[in-house]
Design an enzyme around this catalytic site. Structure first.
Site, PDB file in Angstrom:
ATOM      1  N   ASP A  78     108.365  45.480  88.709  1.00  0.00           N
ATOM      2  CA  ASP A  78     107.029  45.805  89.209  1.00  0.00           C
ATOM      3  C   ASP A  78     106.526  44.631  90.030  1.00  0.00           C
ATOM      4  O   ASP A  78     106.896  43.478  89.782  1.00  0.00           O
ATOM      5  CB  ASP A  78     106.066  46.081  88.050  1.00  0.00           C
ATOM      6  CG  ASP A  78     106.425  47.346  87.278  1.00  0.00           C
ATOM      7  OD1 ASP A  78     106.906  48.304  87.910  1.00  0.00           O
ATOM      8  OD2 ASP A  78     106.230  47.371  86.054  1.00  0.00           O
TER       9      ASP A  78
ATOM     10  N   ASP B 157     106.249  54.183  90.753  1.00  0.00           N
ATOM     11  CA  ASP B 157     105.080  54.622  89.995  1.00  0.00           C
ATOM     12  C   ASP B 157     104.072  55.318  90.901  1.00  0.00           C
ATOM     13  O   ASP B 157     103.491  56.346  90.533  1.00  0.00           O
ATOM     14  CB  ASP B 157     104.418  53.421  89.315  1.00  0.00           C
ATOM     15  CG  ASP B 157     105.348  52.716  88.343  1.00  0.00           C
ATOM     16  OD1 ASP B 157     106.170  53.400  87.710  1.00  0.00           O
ATOM     17  OD2 ASP B 157     105.251  51.479  88.226  1.00  0.00           O
TER      18      ASP B 157
END
Length: 200
Positions: A139, A158
């Protein structure tokens, strides 16, 4: 002597499978673009953000900060990483089943975003450290705080998943069906010409 067919009758039937092929092709194209964008940004983040302090963008509205997440948002399920690939395989199977009757282009975009996002994070789970099917997801995007204190740090996979789900909810609420019809409209048979179907 065989009589000629009446003028204007035509012998060529409309290709009833064309709408489905277009929709499935769009689904696969969107999912591939989403997957490639996610993998590319993850590799760029690993190369440029490793060992660096968070990078502030847009006056602190967005930060680029490299993290590795073994769970879901807010590190939920971080002790059960192996569960997430199983969930992803179930989602992929569900999308494959949905594609069997898919004729709506908006639904194709929605499902393609979900599929691309699911595959992006699944790739991390399978191939990244610490091992197969328990890998940590890369991330790198944090909102309003450099360390995810306001909103969990996320990636393009995401974002793709969220956008796909939001679009799916919108399509459901507005009555758009995956076969290209609208809820409440007079159903058309599978052998009806594609032009007679009400498009979503």
């Amino acid at each position: 002597m065989t009589a000629a067919p009446p003028a204007g009758s035509g012998t060529t039937e409309p290709d009833a499978g064309a709408p489905r092929r277009r929709a499935v092709g769009l689904l696969l194209g969107v999912s591939l673009l989403s997957l490639l964008a996610d993998l590319g940004t993850k590799q760029l983040a690993l190369g440029e953000l490793t060992g660096r302090e968070p990078v502030s963008l847009l006056g602190g509205a967005v930060y680029l900060t490299l993290t590795r997440n073994s769970g879901a948002a807010w590190s939920i399920g971080s002790d059960h990483t192996w569960v997430f690939p199983l969930i992803t395989f179930a989602v992929i199977g569900w999308i494959g089943w949905m594609a069997l009757r898919l004729r709506s282009l908006p639904w194709a975009v929605s499902l393609g975003l979900v599929l691309g996002g699911a595959l992006g994070n699944l790739t991390d789970r399978i191939f990244r450290a610490p091992g197969h099917f328990v890998g940590h997801v890369v991330d790198m995007i944090s909102l309003f705080d450099p360390y995810g204190q306001v909103w969990p740090v996320f990636n393009l996979a995401d974002s793709s998943l969220v956008c796909g789900v939001v679009l799916a909810v919108f399509l459901e609420l507005t009555g758009r069906q995956r076969d290209g019809s609208r809820a409440g409209a007079e159903p058309a048979g599978d052998d009806a010409p594609a032009g007679q179907r009400e498009r979503a």
